[in-house]
Design an enzyme around this catalytic site. Structure first.
Site, PDB file in Angstrom:
ATOM      1  CG  HIS A 192      -1.915  -1.014   1.274  1.00  0.00           C
ATOM      2  ND1 HIS A 192      -2.830  -1.148   0.272  1.00  0.00           N
ATOM      3  CD2 HIS A 192      -2.178  -1.985   2.155  1.00  0.00           C
ATOM      4  CE1 HIS A 192      -3.615  -2.150   0.547  1.00  0.00           C
ATOM      5  NE2 HIS A 192      -3.244  -2.687   1.690  1.00  0.00           N
ATOM      6  CG  ASP A 458       2.865  -9.013 -19.662  1.00  0.00           C
ATOM      7  OD1 ASP A 458       3.726  -9.558 -18.951  1.00  0.00           O
ATOM      8  OD2 ASP A 458       1.824  -8.511 -19.204  1.00  0.00           O
ATOM      9  CB  CYS A 505      -1.099   0.817 -22.732  1.00  0.00           C
ATOM     10  SG  CYS A 505      -1.535  -0.920 -22.776  1.00  0.00           S
TER      11      CYS A 505
HETATM   12  C1  PEP Z   1       2.066  -4.494 -20.606  1.00  0.00           C
HETATM   13  O1  PEP Z   1       2.180  -5.702 -20.393  1.00  0.00           O
HETATM   14  O2  PEP Z   1       2.769  -3.870 -21.418  1.00  0.00           O
HETATM   15  C2  PEP Z   1       1.054  -3.704 -19.870  1.00  0.00           C
HETATM   16  C3  PEP Z   1       0.823  -2.442 -20.157  1.00  0.00           C
HETATM   17  O3  PEP Z   1       0.390  -4.300 -18.855  1.00  0.00           O
HETATM   18  P1  PEP Z   1       1.016  -4.562 -17.388  1.00  0.00           P
HETATM   19  O4  PEP Z   1       2.302  -3.801 -17.276  1.00  0.00           O
HETATM   20  O5  PEP Z   1      -0.010  -4.111 -16.424  1.00  0.00           O
HETATM   21  O6  PEP Z   1       1.214  -6.053 -17.405  1.00  0.00           O
HETATM   22 MG    MG Z   2       0.665  -6.828 -19.343  1.00  0.00          MG
END
Ligand code: PEP
Ligand code: MG
Length: 580
Positions: A192, A458, A505
């Site tokens: 947290h 990922d 993202c």
């Molecule tokens: C990613 O995998 O690039 C992503 C934006 O998701 P997270 O970092 O939450 O796995």
């Molecule tokens: Mg991800």
């Protein structure tokens, strides 16, 4: 000068005198025998202290809900539930009767045993729960011993807060204007403390081990929340160096802040959409302040990271609605629960797995827990009438899985209609492309959705077989690896051929060099942490589309990450700031 290395948990650099917060260190606990006839009196004393603790926690809960939204109040609701837990109360009463020792000692022994049991577990999130038990028991003990708790709300000068373990109530209650940074012995990135430090934009280094043993009150401390270093009583040269870095960062921030109201357009007028990633609803202030055009990724799993009960449909609905209303005309893409792998959520039945990153996670978990998934989908659907909501499924690996997720969404719509609850029928639906199989068949997947969003954190992990959380192989997490670049180009081209928007993202979108390459490859939208938006805007405003296309083509021809990076550094050296 002494130096400790910890976990960089919230970015930024701060220099200020130390304030060592030892309030959570155990007071001397009295231990004395009582007679059998005194048991009732001791128990009544305990119940009265519990009532006082309940009053304190209720005040904190109401304040948290008022200032930051219901999901932060949930921490204290969980504390209140623990105060009423018959199992806990029975165990303490039994121990009081059997030991015939004073209630302070009985309570202290009980809480030590529970905390030790939690800390011995392998699961770091459950270990963190020990701090919640500590928070409550400590509060009751203080009332039993008539100890006034020092309130961090009363801080009246700028300090670096050095603590052994900051409790959620400390974070919520403290005078945030005066706390310039945190240096904490305990805690990790998902605690947290870390989540709230990032949300409040306070630089923080956690997991330092012995900071409270190393520092005295009023000694000057430097906290480097970017690199994870904490320096105590720095020598003149070090202090001057960090002051220069800090001053440069302030100038850079101011310079970049002036970009907030300007468009992210190339020199030849191509407008690029820059959005922000958020973890908690109150980050929307920061999204708008940094000039982002909405939220490209709301990592909804952070709503599930609170201890105690899982968020109800109503509390999720309130959180999504709050984000949408705060953003006004700007859109918010809400990603459905992405748990498992490195994101462990207490209370969910995620058992230990041999290969968690390849296991039961994200959409796979949601498709198995129908009730949880339907609850979340209904909450998002209902919130969709309060703004421009979009929904996104994580970790899609193939068409059948996507069909199942889309069928779940249809089922949630049917239920909303049955209940007479309003939602936006044409709410855009998209997927994260973060598994190589999805990237390779982006053409097939794109026919079923409105947008694709490339999750490079990922995607790089799975393409290059590099655990993104393992510091030993971190050097192999290469965004400019030819395999990664070819996959990204393929996703953009296939998405466009199918007529859908393609965004990114993952962290790669926040790299100024990568931003130019992605622009040249035709990426439609970028989403990143809010603080990165101005620097990306600046680099986009420094190139033309023709130049970005040429740079992207050259980079696609390079034979390695190193070669691509060297080319970009040379080619873009005049466009970036000193610290980029
Ligand atoms: C990613 O995998 O690039 C992503 C934006 O998701 P997270 O970092 O939450 O796995
Ligand atoms: Mg991800």
């Amino acid at each position: 000068m002494r130096k400790l290395k910890g976990i960089p948990a919230s970015p930024g650099i701060a220099i200020a005198p130390a304030f060592v917060f030892l309030d959570d260190v155990e007071p001397m606990i009295p231990r004395y025998a009582i007679g059998e006839t005194e048991v009732k009196e001791e128990w009544d004393r305990f119940l009265s202290a519990v009532e006082h603790a309940r009053d304190d926690i209720t005040i904190l809960r109401d304040r948290a809900c008022h200032e930051m939204g219901d999901e932060h109040g949930a921490i204290f609701n969980a504390h209140l539930l623990m105060l009423d837990d018959p199992e806990v109360l029975d165990a303490i009463e039994k121990s009081l009767r059997e030991s015939l020792l004073n209630i302070e000692w009985v309570l202290h022994q009980y809480s030590q045993t529970v905390i030790k049991r939690l800390e011995d577990l392998d699961d770091p999130i459950l270990q963190e729960r020990g701090s919640d038990v500590h928070d409550i028991m400590h509060r009751i003990l203080n009332h039993l011993m008539f100890r006034e708790r020092f309130s961090l709300a009363d801080l009246d000068r700028d300090i670096v807060l050095v603590a052994h373990n900051l409790l959620p109530s400390d974070m919520i209650g403290m005078n945030r204007n005066r706390v310039k940074a945190l240096a904490v012995d305990k805690g990790g990135k998902t605690s947290h403390t870390a989540i709230l430090a990032r949300a409040f934009e306070i630089p923080a280094v956690l997991g330092l081990g012995g900071a409270t043993r190393t520092v005295k009150n009023d000694e000057i401390v430097i906290v480097d929340g970017n690199g994870g270093d904490v320096l105590f009583e720095p020598d003149g040269d070090t202090l001057a160096r960090y002051k220069r870095v800090q001053a440069r960062a302030i100038v850079r921030e101011h310079g970049l802040a002036s970009l907030a109201s300007l468009a992210a357009s190339t020199t030849d007028g191509k407008e690029v959409i820059l959005k922000a990633n958020i973890e908690v609803p109150e980050e929307t202030d920061s999204v708008l302040r940094h000039g982002a055009s909405g939220v490209g990724l709301f990592r909804s799993e952070f709503l599930f990271l609170q201890p105690g009960r899982q968020p109800s449909e109503e509390s999720q609905f309130a959180a999504y609605r709050r984000v949408l209303e705060a953003l006004g005309k700007w859109p918010a893409t809400i990603r459905t629960l992405d748990v498992g792998g490195d994101k462990v959520v207490p209370d969910l039945a995620l058992e230990e797995e041999k290969n968690p990153l390849l296991g039961w996670r994200a959409i796979r978990y949601c498709l198995a827990d129908t009730e949880l998934f339907q609850t979340q989908l209904r909450a998002i659907l209902r919130a969709s009438v309060y703004g421009d909501a979009r929904i996104m499924f994580p970790m899609i690996s193939g068409p059948d899985e996507l069909d199942a997720a889309l069928a779940s969404l249809e089922a949630a719509k049917v239920e909303c209609r049955r209940r007479g609850q309003e939602y936006r029928e044409n709410l855009p639906v998209g997927i994260m492309v973060e598994v190589p199989s999805a990237a390779m068949i982006a053409d097939l997947l794109a026919t079923k959705v409105d947008f694709l969003s490339i999750g490079t954190n990922d995607l790089i992990q799975y393409t290059l077989a590099v655990d993104r959380g393992n510091e030993r192989v971190a050097y192999l997490h290469e965004p400019f690896h030819p395999a990664v670049l070819r996959l990204i180009r393929g996703v953009i081209d296939m998405g466009h051929a199918a007529g859908v928007t393609v965004s990114m993202c993952g962290e790669m979108a926040a790299d100024p060099y990568a931003a130019v390459v992605l622009l040249g490859l035709g990426l439609d939208e970028f989403s990143m942490s809010a603080v990165s938006v101005p620097a990306i805007k600046r680099v986009i405003r420094s190139v033309s589309m023709a130049e970005a296309v040429e740079i992207a083509e050259t980079v696609l021809q390079t034979g390695s990450h190193r070669e691509a990076y060297a080319y970009l550094r040379e080619r873009l050296k005049d466009r970036l700031g000193q610290d980029d």
